[in-house]
Write an enzyme that holds these catalytic residues in place. Structure first.
Site, PDB file in Angstrom:
ATOM      1  CB  THR A 116      -7.297  -5.374   9.845  1.00 53.48           C
ATOM      2  OG1 THR A 116      -7.797  -6.448   9.052  1.00 53.48           O
ATOM      3  CG2 THR A 116      -7.516  -4.065   9.109  1.00 53.48           C
ATOM      4  CE1 TYR A 135      -9.184  -3.023   0.081  1.00 54.76           C
ATOM      5  CE2 TYR A 135      -8.802  -1.119  -1.320  1.00 54.76           C
ATOM      6  CZ  TYR A 135      -8.340  -2.071  -0.427  1.00 54.76           C
ATOM      7  OH  TYR A 135      -7.014  -2.061  -0.038  1.00 54.76           O
ATOM      8  CG  PHE A 137     -13.578   2.243   5.966  1.00 48.86           C
ATOM      9  CD1 PHE A 137     -12.938   1.461   5.013  1.00 48.86           C
ATOM     10  CD2 PHE A 137     -14.297   1.602   6.961  1.00 48.86           C
ATOM     11  CE1 PHE A 137     -13.014   0.085   5.034  1.00 48.86           C
ATOM     12  CE2 PHE A 137     -14.396   0.212   6.997  1.00 48.86           C
ATOM     13  CZ  PHE A 137     -13.747  -0.545   6.028  1.00 48.86           C
ATOM     14  NE  ARG A 147      -6.276 -12.595   5.332  1.00 47.38           N
ATOM     15  CZ  ARG A 147      -7.082 -11.542   5.277  1.00 47.38           C
ATOM     16  NH1 ARG A 147      -6.901 -10.617   4.327  1.00 47.38           N
ATOM     17  NH2 ARG A 147      -8.042 -11.379   6.145  1.00 47.38           N
ATOM     18  CE  LYS A 154      -3.882  -2.210   2.380  1.00 49.12           C
ATOM     19  NZ  LYS A 154      -4.821  -2.145   3.513  1.00 49.12           N
TER      20      LYS A 154
HETATM   21  P1  CMP Z   1      -7.335  -4.697   4.352  1.00 45.23           P
HETATM   22  O1  CMP Z   1      -7.858  -5.656   5.362  1.00 45.23           O
HETATM   23  O2  CMP Z   1      -6.159  -5.041   3.537  1.00 45.23           O
HETATM   24  O3  CMP Z   1      -8.528  -4.340   3.337  1.00 45.23           O
HETATM   25  C1  CMP Z   1      -9.533  -3.431   3.718  1.00 45.23           C
HETATM   26  C2  CMP Z   1      -8.859  -2.211   4.223  1.00 45.23           C
HETATM   27  O4  CMP Z   1      -9.720  -1.196   4.640  1.00 45.23           O
HETATM   28  C3  CMP Z   1      -8.065  -2.563   5.477  1.00 45.23           C
HETATM   29  O5  CMP Z   1      -6.989  -3.344   5.105  1.00 45.23           O
HETATM   30  C4  CMP Z   1      -7.739  -1.200   5.998  1.00 45.23           C
HETATM   31  O6  CMP Z   1      -6.641  -0.630   5.314  1.00 45.23           O
HETATM   32  C5  CMP Z   1      -8.992  -0.432   5.610  1.00 45.23           C
HETATM   33  N1  CMP Z   1      -9.875  -0.270   6.759  1.00 45.23           N
HETATM   34  C6  CMP Z   1     -10.495  -1.219   7.475  1.00 45.23           C
HETATM   35  N2  CMP Z   1     -11.252  -0.663   8.436  1.00 45.23           N
HETATM   36  C7  CMP Z   1     -11.100   0.675   8.300  1.00 45.23           C
HETATM   37  C8  CMP Z   1     -11.632   1.792   8.995  1.00 45.23           C
HETATM   38  N3  CMP Z   1     -12.493   1.638  10.014  1.00 45.23           N
HETATM   39  N4  CMP Z   1     -11.258   3.020   8.590  1.00 45.23           N
HETATM   40  C9  CMP Z   1     -10.416   3.171   7.550  1.00 45.23           C
HETATM   41  N5  CMP Z   1      -9.892   2.134   6.847  1.00 45.23           N
HETATM   42  C10 CMP Z   1     -10.222   0.920   7.236  1.00 45.23           C
END
Ligand code: CMP
Length: 156
Positions: free
Chosen positions: A93, A51, A59, A87, A11
């Site tokens: 996350t 996404y 978000f 993973r 990213k």
């Molecule tokens: P990832 O799990 O790779 O894919 C979805 C992405 O959304 C996650 O990583 C974060 O980068 C982003 N993400 C998840 N939850 C939030 C949140 N509450 N606010 C902003 N970004 C988010």
């Protein structure tokens, strides 16, 4: 036990922080095989597809602007059970809660700025790989690594 391919994105925060090499190195040393690699600046429509599961989240727009701000590195890694293996190497996350030893656990503190994306299922991996890579950009090649990483019965 199946050979799988999984999509990884470094990213924008991972790009800014100079972590491309570190991330690649962690997958290499685990024994995964790199079968696709490119730099790409994802468009809003590619990110809407990428996404799609988050399309109703608050978000969503913010995430897409964050991810489209600059070129990033996209990769495809292959190996037995590569999707869950990657993973686990990536970590959960939220960076500040991710397990020490994982990429996010060792290098990140944030939820959005969590350095890296990794596919979460076979369906997601296929869809994500298709968004960024043409078939001709994915490679099959024998690697001597296969002989020393897997037992013979696992290679069949
Ligand atoms: P990832 O799990 O790779 O894919 C979805 C992405 O959304 C996650 O990583 C974060 O980068 C982003 N993400 C998840 N939850 C939030 C949140 N509450 N606010 C902003 N970004 C988010």
């Amino acid at each position: 036990m199946h050979t799988q391919r999984t999509a990884v994105l470094v990213k924008p925060d991972g790009m800014h922080r100079g972590l491309i090499g570190e991330i690649i190195s962690r997958f290499e040393r685990k024994g995964l095989k790199l079968v696709g690699l490119k730099m790409v600046q994802l468009s809003d429509s590619q990110l809407s597809e990428w996404y799609v599961e988050h399309k109703d989240k608050s978000f969503f727009g913010d995430l897409k602007s964050f991810m489209s701000q600059m070129p990033i590195v996209a990769m495809v890694w292959e190996g037995i059970d590569a999707i869950p293996v990657v993973r686990k190497l990536v970590g959960t996350t939220l960076g500040r809660e991710a397990e020490a030893g994982s990429i996010r656990g060792d290098f990140s503190m944030s939820q959005q700025l969590n350095l890296i994306h990794a596919s979460s299922s076979v369906n997601d991996a296929e869809r994500e790989i298709g968004i960024v890579f043409k078939d001709s950009e994915l490679f099959e090649y024998p690697s001597v690594l296969d002989q020393v990483i897997y037992a013979e019965y696992e290679r069949k």
